[in-house]
Enzyme design. Structure first.
Site, short mmCIF file in Angstrom:
data_model
loop_
_atom_site.label_atom_id
_atom_site.label_comp_id
_atom_site.label_asym_id
_atom_site.label_seq_id
_atom_site.Cartn_x
_atom_site.Cartn_y
_atom_site.Cartn_z
N HIS A 464 -10.51 -23.17 15.73
CA HIS A 464 -9.23 -23.21 16.45
C HIS A 464 -8.34 -24.35 15.92
CE1 HIS A 464 -6.53 -22.96 20.00
NE2 HIS A 464 -6.39 -24.25 19.74
N GLU A 465 -8.88 -25.55 15.93
CA GLU A 465 -8.06 -26.69 15.52
C GLU A 465 -7.65 -26.56 14.06
OE1 GLU A 465 -6.75 -28.55 17.61
OE2 GLU A 465 -7.99 -27.93 19.30
N HIS A 468 -4.42 -24.76 13.68
CA HIS A 468 -3.25 -25.65 13.79
C HIS A 468 -3.05 -26.39 12.46
CE1 HIS A 468 -2.61 -25.16 18.06
NE2 HIS A 468 -3.79 -25.63 18.40
N HIS A 471 -1.31 -24.31 10.02
CA HIS A 471 0.11 -24.19 10.38
C HIS A 471 0.89 -25.37 9.81
CE1 HIS A 471 2.82 -22.77 14.00
NE2 HIS A 471 3.33 -22.45 12.83
ZN LIG Z 1 -4.83 -25.52 20.26
#
Ligand SMILES: [Zn+2]
Length: 674
Positions: A464-465, A468, A471
């Protein structure tokens, strides 16, 4: 004292902050000079006698505040991941300073007059789409910050912002202190029966570090529910652990929450909105309070029904232990038993297959290689913010350098709970900067000499992290305002949630999930059963999440002047009225330690996770069914969405990838709410 290293751009590769030179006493002077410098830059813009142009106003604004930006990025990460008493003092001074600085810029009438004039003339300026958007975004930001209010109202706004900034810092510091203080200390290893040998050794080591030599300490995670509750066999220990978690910071932060909600309601009214949530979502992809309330209301009933079905299954198993009623501290424990009995899944038995290093390199990095062609090289000679943190250089498929990724994975007493991503250097075509991004997790440190073995949830958090991080790394915009994760809050969790899909993709899983000692691959059927067993927990997970979301929503849809007497009563009433008062499922965060909404900028924004998940589930389905190769799909997702940041309307980016507007069916199906 040597020259403050923040006063000049970093000479290091990618302008990595010069951590070897940075001392705690450098922060405050850098903030003070940084704000003064930016105000001087703004004065130069407004003193310019020539007609306002896009270049001499907007581009000049984008270029301003470099020193402040430098110190702020470094400080925010430092004070979250390795705080000290001195840093906490600095933080308490900095947040009102920054609130006042924000107001000094956004309430500057001469600056606003230039932006307003350009905005009125925008169609005739011949701007490219990203530049036009920059003008529109700055104009909106000024209006939303009160640029059009009269002087008396602006004065009151400044007071409100100053007080809220100070209260937010106090709230956070109270949570940190209360979370440390509420750690559960037990005298004997027997009380920890059910935990793995490694976890018990970890608790002993934790006790030693915290000055309880010879005893055992379970430190608290930021959420209400604690991971050890799934294994602790002694019911009274479970009860003590959960009670400590739920009671955290109640006396200090309950009154603060009431005060902050009141001030936010007053500010919203000043700005012409019925409540704080309405002001917030007007600038999000959701747009209106009704849109958010509508989605939440649609989810409550099926989620609660789901949770009740799960509770009945738990009760059947618990009866064999003489437990007559499932309490909150029993839920995770008996869920684990049901998983073992009905799905033959023992989550503790999965850990040996999830060694941190393998998950990172052969899982997370490998998946990014499959989808985007990028590669990673560790750069141990580069100094990060803490000796635990590791620096990797990231390269494109053709070998072009892309940026730096820093991983700081282990828990420590000086780190706040949870997991997050930061950008130490933001990408921008205007400045020529490439990104330096950072992931922070709280994986318990293993006993000396032992490998760090992750839980299923921790593996997911790592993916998940890293979503980011991608991104931020793939950002390809001109203006700093739009870089990477600078998208609306109800969109920003979308790319990170999409990245979780790689965790269980067969070709990725086969590459990383191997037994740390034997090298044996994780049996495929175990993964299938785990995925089925996970669905069993969706009732609980959705209810605890919705409960926290509705609390956030209730605090922030209060109209101006409505006074809450008692935070705890307010909580209970809100959950009961929403139909969400499931006795054995506490909200994911209770008000006194709900830092997202009282100190981390997610006020009226916790709904963003499920809002983003609509886009996420829809996109995952697109990845699985679009008929392209993984690499081609990845490239399209990167180019049309990740790279765009906030440089165009995010929903337009979504449509550019998937080919239509988002649909909710895949989310409902995933969460078993269909
Ligand atoms: Zn998050």
């Amino acid at each position: 004292m040597t020259e403050n290293p923040f006063f000049a751009a970093s000479p290091l590769v990618y302008e990595l902050p010069p951590y070897a030179e940075i001392r705690e006493e450098h922060y405050l002077p850098a903030y003070e000079r940084g704000t003064a410098e930016q105000l001087a830059e703004i004065a130069a813009i407004t003193d310019d006698r020539s007609e306002p142009t896009f270049e001499n106003t907007l581009v000049a604004l984008e270029r301003s505040g470099e020193l402040l930006d430098r110190v702020d990025r470094v400080f925010r990460n430092q004070s979250s991941s390795d705080t000290t008493e001195l840093l906490e003092e600095v933080e308490a001074k900095v947040s009102p300073l920054l609130a006042a600085h924000h107001d000094a810029i956004h309430l500057d009438r001469r600056l606003f007059a230039r932006i307003e004039a350009l905005h009125g003339d925008r169609a005739a300026l011949g701007l490219d789409p990203e530049s036009l958007r920059l003008l529109e975004r700055w104009y909106t930001a000024f209006v939303r910050s009160g640029a059009r209010l009269g002087s008396a109202e602006q004065d009151r706004l400044r007071e409100l912002n100053a007080e809220l900034a100070a209260l937010g810092t106090t709230f956070q510091q109270n949570v940190n202190a209360a979370t440390r203080a509420a750690a559960l200390v037990v005298d004997t290893a027997e009380e920890l029966a059910g935990l793995s040998e490694g976890a018990i050794a970890g608790a002993a080591e934790n006790a030693r570090v915290l000055g309880h030599e010879g005893r055992y300490v379970l430190s608290l995670k930021s959420t209400s529910t604690q991971p050890e509750l799934a294994q602790l066999a002694d019911r009274s220990v479970r009860e003590r652990l959960l009670a400590a978690s739920l009671a955290r910071a109640g006396a200090e932060n309950g009154p603060l929450a009431i005060r902050m909600a009141g001030l936010r309601a007053e500010r919203a009214a000043l700005l012409g909105f019925p409540n704080h949530a309405a002001h917030v979502v007007a600038d999000e992809t959701a747009g209106t309070v009704e849109a958010v309330s509508g989605l939440l209301a649609r989810l409550v009933e099926p989620a609660v029904a789901n949770a009740r079905r799960e509770a009945a299954e738990l009760a059947a198993v618990a009866a064999a232990d003489g437990v007559e009623e499932i309490a909150a501290h029993d839920w995770a424990y008996y869920s684990e038993k049901v998983r073992q009995a009905s799905y033959q899944v023992d989550t503790a038995a999965l850990r040996p297959y999830f060694e941190l290093e393998r998950v990172l390199v052969d899982g997370v990095f490998f998946a990014a290689g499959l989808a985007y062609g990028i590669t990673f090289t560790e750069r141990p000679e580069l100094t990060a913010h803490h000796p635990d943190a590791r620096v990797f250089e990231v390269f494109e498929e053709d070998g072009t350098a892309l940026g730096l990724f820093i991983g700081d994975f282990h828990a420590r007493a000086s780190k706040r709970g949870g997991a997050w991503m930061d950008e130490l250097v933001g990408q921008s075509g205007l400045t020529g900067r490439r990104p330096v991004v950072l992931n922070t997790l709280n994986v318990p440190r293993p006993a000396p000499g032992e490998p760090a073995l992750l839980s299923w949830d921790e593996v997911r958090t790592l993916f998940h992290e890293f979503g980011h991080a991608l991104h931020g790394l793939f950002s390809d915009v001109r203006y700093p305002l739009f870089a990477g994760t600078a998208v609306p809050r109800d969109f920003v969790e979308f790319p990170s949630q999409v990245n979780e899909m790689w965790m269980v993709r067969p070709e990725v899983l086969a590459n990383y999930a191997r037994h740390h000692a034997t090298g044996e691959p994780l049996p495929a059927e175990l993964v299938e059963r785990m995925t089925a067993a996970e669905r069993f927990g969706e009732g609980f997970r959705t209810v605890e999440y919705l409960a926290a979301t509705l609390l956030d929503w209730a605090w922030h849809t209060l109209p101006q002047g409505h006074r809450v007497e008692d935070a705890q009563e307010f909580e209970a009433r809100v959950l009961a009225e929403a139909g969400l008062a499931v006795a054995a499922i506490p909200p994911r965060y209770r008000t006194p330690y709900f830092q997202h909404i009282f100190s981390s900028g997610y006020s009226a924004g916790y709904y963003a996770y499920i809002w983003s998940e609509v886009l996420d589930a829809d996109t995952v389905r697109w990845f699985e069914t679009n008929g392209r190769s993984v690499r081609d799909s990845g490239e399209l997702f990167r180019r049309e969405l990740l790279a765009r940041g906030f440089g165009r309307d995010p929903l337009e980016s979504f449509r550019a990838v998937v080919g239509r507007a988002p649909e909710t069916a895949p989310l409902l199906e995933r969460r078993g709410l269909g």
